[in-house]
Design an enzyme around this catalytic site. Structure first.
Site, PDB file in Angstrom:
ATOM      1  N   ASN A   8     -19.372 -25.905  32.793  1.00 39.83           N
ATOM      2  CA  ASN A   8     -19.660 -24.926  33.839  1.00 39.83           C
ATOM      3  C   ASN A   8     -21.157 -25.003  34.114  1.00 39.83           C
ATOM      4  O   ASN A   8     -21.954 -24.517  33.322  1.00 39.83           O
ATOM      5  CB  ASN A   8     -19.248 -23.528  33.345  1.00 39.83           C
ATOM      6  CG  ASN A   8     -19.691 -22.416  34.270  1.00 39.83           C
ATOM      7  OD1 ASN A   8     -20.108 -22.667  35.400  1.00 39.83           O
ATOM      8  ND2 ASN A   8     -19.615 -21.180  33.789  1.00 39.83           N
ATOM      9  N   LYS A  10     -22.821 -23.548  36.329  1.00 39.20           N
ATOM     10  CA  LYS A  10     -23.389 -22.297  36.857  1.00 39.20           C
ATOM     11  C   LYS A  10     -24.278 -22.628  38.069  1.00 39.20           C
ATOM     12  O   LYS A  10     -23.962 -23.541  38.812  1.00 39.20           O
ATOM     13  CB  LYS A  10     -24.124 -21.534  35.748  1.00 39.20           C
ATOM     14  CG  LYS A  10     -23.222 -21.332  34.523  1.00 39.20           C
ATOM     15  CD  LYS A  10     -23.759 -20.363  33.522  1.00 39.20           C
ATOM     16  CE  LYS A  10     -22.756 -20.211  32.374  1.00 39.20           C
ATOM     17  NZ  LYS A  10     -23.161 -19.222  31.391  1.00 39.20           N
ATOM     18  N   HIS A  94     -15.280 -15.261  35.773  1.00 39.08           N
ATOM     19  CA  HIS A  94     -16.331 -15.441  34.762  1.00 39.08           C
ATOM     20  C   HIS A  94     -17.096 -14.124  34.604  1.00 39.08           C
ATOM     21  O   HIS A  94     -17.294 -13.400  35.585  1.00 39.08           O
ATOM     22  CB  HIS A  94     -17.269 -16.572  35.190  1.00 39.08           C
ATOM     23  CG  HIS A  94     -18.214 -16.970  34.106  1.00 39.08           C
ATOM     24  ND1 HIS A  94     -19.343 -16.240  33.813  1.00 39.08           N
ATOM     25  CD2 HIS A  94     -18.178 -17.982  33.204  1.00 39.08           C
ATOM     26  CE1 HIS A  94     -19.968 -16.806  32.784  1.00 39.08           C
ATOM     27  NE2 HIS A  94     -19.277 -17.866  32.399  1.00 39.08           N
ATOM     28  N   GLU A  96     -20.100 -13.487  34.390  1.00 36.57           N
ATOM     29  CA  GLU A  96     -21.281 -13.360  35.259  1.00 36.57           C
ATOM     30  C   GLU A  96     -20.880 -12.920  36.664  1.00 36.57           C
ATOM     31  O   GLU A  96     -21.612 -12.173  37.311  1.00 36.57           O
ATOM     32  CB  GLU A  96     -22.068 -14.684  35.272  1.00 36.57           C
ATOM     33  CG  GLU A  96     -22.805 -14.869  33.945  1.00 36.57           C
ATOM     34  CD  GLU A  96     -23.060 -16.296  33.534  1.00 36.57           C
ATOM     35  OE1 GLU A  96     -22.910 -17.220  34.358  1.00 36.57           O
ATOM     36  OE2 GLU A  96     -23.410 -16.509  32.351  1.00 36.57           O
ATOM     37  N   GLU A 164     -14.461 -15.861  26.395  1.00 34.04           N
ATOM     38  CA  GLU A 164     -15.908 -15.996  26.267  1.00 34.04           C
ATOM     39  C   GLU A 164     -16.529 -14.645  25.944  1.00 34.04           C
ATOM     40  O   GLU A 164     -16.754 -13.830  26.853  1.00 34.04           O
ATOM     41  CB  GLU A 164     -16.508 -16.505  27.586  1.00 34.04           C
ATOM     42  CG  GLU A 164     -15.957 -17.828  28.048  1.00 34.04           C
ATOM     43  CD  GLU A 164     -16.885 -18.470  29.077  1.00 34.04           C
ATOM     44  OE1 GLU A 164     -17.452 -19.519  28.764  1.00 34.04           O
ATOM     45  OE2 GLU A 164     -17.069 -17.909  30.153  1.00 34.04           O
ATOM     46  N   GLY A 170     -24.894 -18.055  26.510  1.00 35.88           N
ATOM     47  CA  GLY A 170     -26.289 -18.381  26.793  1.00 35.88           C
ATOM     48  C   GLY A 170     -27.273 -17.775  25.803  1.00 35.88           C
ATOM     49  O   GLY A 170     -28.479 -17.779  26.036  1.00 35.88           O
ATOM     50  N   SER A 209     -22.097 -20.497  24.000  1.00 41.80           N
ATOM     51  CA  SER A 209     -23.023 -21.272  23.167  1.00 41.80           C
ATOM     52  C   SER A 209     -22.349 -22.382  22.380  1.00 41.80           C
ATOM     53  O   SER A 209     -22.738 -22.679  21.245  1.00 41.80           O
ATOM     54  CB  SER A 209     -23.822 -20.347  22.236  1.00 41.80           C
ATOM     55  OG  SER A 209     -24.587 -19.429  22.999  1.00 41.80           O
TER      56      SER A 209
HETATM   57  P1  PGA Z   1     -23.044 -21.167  27.502  1.00 43.38           P
HETATM   58  O1  PGA Z   1     -22.122 -20.624  28.715  1.00 43.38           O
HETATM   59  O2  PGA Z   1     -22.321 -22.364  26.933  1.00 43.38           O
HETATM   60  O3  PGA Z   1     -24.348 -21.536  28.154  1.00 43.38           O
HETATM   61  O4  PGA Z   1     -23.149 -20.062  26.511  1.00 43.38           O
HETATM   62  C1  PGA Z   1     -20.734 -20.609  28.632  1.00 43.38           C
HETATM   63  C2  PGA Z   1     -20.147 -20.013  29.885  1.00 43.38           C
HETATM   64  O5  PGA Z   1     -20.633 -18.955  30.326  1.00 43.38           O
HETATM   65  O6  PGA Z   1     -19.191 -20.559  30.480  1.00 43.38           O
END
Ligand code: PGA
Length: 247
Positions: A8, A10, A94, A96, A164, A170, A209
């Site tokens: 992803n 983003k 997601h 976010e 998640e 992140g 992560s």
């Molecule tokens: P990350 O993000 O691997 O940077 O923690 C995962 C995600 O939000 O899909």
């Protein structure tokens, strides 16, 4: 079950990132029966990456779609447009987007329906905040999201779930194997209770992560059928190391 290693990107990636993507395609070569590789770039790169991925073992997806197929929705992109651009998958719900755009479970379910309508496989995201985890309410919260974010029609369509935990995205923090195993097994049970056999075959990804150093351990947990990877999917070397842990 064949695992899914999904990147992803983003809001990252320019036309200059196509070279990194080409290195990923080269790295996965003919692919593997053990795992499928997928990159979900921002909308601006879907078509370019899908063109590069044509005829290779790499799949391309997007990170969101509108519920309608076309119309007066300035700035939005429909699932049909994504399919037309060469996407095979779309991430919906997601955390976010739930936070930045106030997306509700019902909207996420409608987006998953839109994905089905366009012939895309939705990756439906779930996950609790740190506050919810500390309150001991993780399972109830995640199962509530699952019930309301997965539309009824999913019973006869291919879909993917991504668990998640928000506090692990992140941040460099990952849920431990026990925490991941518990939630994934609760999701599996709920999927089987709702969709019988079909629910047993739904891939449940872990995200938060995930990186080369922890991928093998996480992918070895029961009911973890792949990963949704943010930061570590931007560099070919990291993405390929995670893919290598799955094959
Ligand atoms: P990350 O993000 O691997 O940077 O923690 C995962 C995600 O939000 O899909």
């Amino acid at each position: 079950m064949r695992k899914l290693i999904a990147g992803n990107w983003k809001m990252n990636g320019f036309t200059g990132s196509i070279a990194e993507f080409d290195a990923m395609i080269a790295g996965i070569g003919a692919g593997s029966d053990m795992a499928e590789a997928l990159i979900c770039p921002p909308f601006t790169l879907v078509s370019a990456l899908a063109t590069r991925a044509g005829g290779t073992a790499m799949a391309v997806g997007a990170q969101d779609c509108h519920t309608e197929s076309a119309g007066a929705h300035t700035g939005d992109v429909s699932a049909e447009m994504l399919a037309d651009a060469g996407a095979g998958y779309v991430i919906v719900g997601h955390s976010e987007r739930r936070a930045d755009h106030g997306e509700s479970n019902e909207q996420v379910a409608a987006k998953a329906e839109a994905a089905f309508r366009a012939g895309l496989t939705p990756i439906i995201c779930l996950g609790e905040s740190l506050e919810t985890r500390e309150a001991g309410a993780t399972e109830a919260f995640v199962l509530g999201q699952l019930a309301a974010s997965v539309p009824e029609t999913a019973g006869v369509r291919e879909f993917v779930i991504a668990y998640e935990p928000i506090w692990a995205i992140g941040t460099g923090l990952t849920a431990d194997a026990g925490q991941i195993g518990e939630v994934h097994s609760a999701i599996r049970k709920a999927l089987i209770a709702r969709f019988d056999e079909h629910g047993a075959g739904v891939r449940i990804l872990y995200g938060g992560s995930m990186k080369p150093g922890n991928a093998a351990e996480i992918l070895g947990i029961e009911n973890v059928d792949g990963g949704l990877i943010g930061g570590a999917s931007l560099k070919a070397a990291d993405f390929l190391a995670i893919y290598a842990a799955a094959v």
